[in-house]
Motif scaffolding. Structure first.
Motif, mmCIF file in Angstrom:
data_model
loop_
_atom_site.group_PDB
_atom_site.id
_atom_site.type_symbol
_atom_site.label_atom_id
_atom_site.label_comp_id
_atom_site.label_asym_id
_atom_site.label_seq_id
_atom_site.Cartn_x
_atom_site.Cartn_y
_atom_site.Cartn_z
ATOM 1 N N GLU A 96 0.829 -1.201 0.000
ATOM 2 C CA GLU A 96 0.000 0.000 0.000
ATOM 3 C C GLU A 96 0.866 1.255 0.000
ATOM 4 O O GLU A 96 0.600 2.203 -0.737
ATOM 5 C CB GLU A 96 -0.934 -0.001 1.210
ATOM 6 C CG GLU A 96 -2.028 -1.046 1.134
ATOM 7 C CD GLU A 96 -2.805 -1.205 2.442
ATOM 8 O OE1 GLU A 96 -2.460 -0.544 3.452
ATOM 9 O OE2 GLU A 96 -3.761 -2.008 2.447
ATOM 10 N N ARG A 97 1.925 1.254 0.819
ATOM 11 C CA ARG A 97 2.835 2.400 0.878
ATOM 12 C C ARG A 97 3.537 2.604 -0.454
ATOM 13 O O ARG A 97 3.728 3.746 -0.897
ATOM 14 C CB ARG A 97 3.849 2.224 2.004
ATOM 15 C CG ARG A 97 3.218 2.373 3.388
ATOM 16 C CD ARG A 97 4.201 2.193 4.508
ATOM 17 N NE ARG A 97 5.274 3.173 4.426
ATOM 18 C CZ ARG A 97 6.422 3.060 5.083
ATOM 19 N NH1 ARG A 97 6.644 2.018 5.859
ATOM 20 N NH2 ARG A 97 7.356 3.982 4.957
ATOM 21 N N LEU A 98 3.940 1.511 -1.110
ATOM 22 C CA LEU A 98 4.583 1.619 -2.416
ATOM 23 C C LEU A 98 3.624 2.212 -3.443
ATOM 24 O O LEU A 98 4.014 3.025 -4.281
ATOM 25 C CB LEU A 98 5.093 0.259 -2.885
ATOM 26 C CG LEU A 98 6.341 -0.257 -2.181
ATOM 27 C CD1 LEU A 98 6.596 -1.717 -2.556
ATOM 28 C CD2 LEU A 98 7.547 0.598 -2.518
ATOM 29 N N GLY A 99 2.375 1.792 -3.384
ATOM 30 C CA GLY A 99 1.373 2.347 -4.291
ATOM 31 C C GLY A 99 1.187 3.841 -4.079
ATOM 32 O O GLY A 99 1.096 4.621 -5.038
ATOM 33 N N GLU A 100 1.161 4.251 -2.809
ATOM 34 C CA GLU A 100 1.044 5.678 -2.488
ATOM 35 C C GLU A 100 2.268 6.444 -2.984
ATOM 36 O O GLU A 100 2.149 7.544 -3.536
ATOM 37 C CB GLU A 100 0.865 5.872 -0.981
ATOM 38 C CG GLU A 100 -0.458 5.357 -0.456
ATOM 39 C CD GLU A 100 -0.505 5.264 1.066
ATOM 40 O OE1 GLU A 100 0.492 5.626 1.736
ATOM 41 O OE2 GLU A 100 -1.538 4.810 1.587
ATOM 42 N N ALA A 101 3.461 5.868 -2.787
ATOM 43 C CA ALA A 101 4.694 6.520 -3.231
ATOM 44 C C ALA A 101 4.703 6.657 -4.755
ATOM 45 O O ALA A 101 5.113 7.698 -5.286
ATOM 46 C CB ALA A 101 5.912 5.730 -2.749
#
Length: 126
Positions: A96-101
């Motif tokens: 999820e964090r990678l998607g946000e980044a």
């Protein structure tokens, strides 16, 4: 005939139940032999082939080891299962964090493109 959802297959339902009993309930310990396919079938009201397929699904996941002429044995303890669940949760959070980044980088890249378009051609970086 309507197509069955994979999760509704009896073998998948039994595999999910056994997985829970291994990972969360601690019914079966690491190294412990699972009941025979016949015993599992009788206990859960399914065909022997269904019980066999359920155990094979768990073997494919690495949760149990099937030994010829001996049976299926649990490879993970309940605490190992809990650690796997924790790891799975952490991996989902990381995705999820990678998607946000990625979304932030895409936005920054678009802003940079828009700013470059505003520069005269002779001042644009090469």
């Amino acid at each position: 005939m309507a197509k069955r959802d994979d999760e509704q297959l009896p073998s998948r339902r039994l595999a999910a139940l056994l997985r829970t009993e291994i990972e969360e309930a601690g019914r079966y310990a690491a190294g412990e032999r699972l009941p025979s396919y016949r015993q599992l079938a009788a206990e859960h009201g399914v065909a022997v082939n269904t019980a066999s397929a359920a155990v094979q699904l768990l073997a494919n996941e690495g949760l149990v080891e099937i030994r010829a002429a001996s049976g299926a044995y649990v490879r993970l303890s309940a605490s190992d299962g809990a650690e796997r669940a924790d790891l799975r949760t952490e991996l989902v959070k990381l995705q999820e964090r990678l998607g946000e980044a990625r979304a932030e980088l895409d936005t920054a890249e678009q802003i940079a493109r828009d700013l470059l378009k505003r520069l005269p051609p002779d001042e644009a970086p090469h």
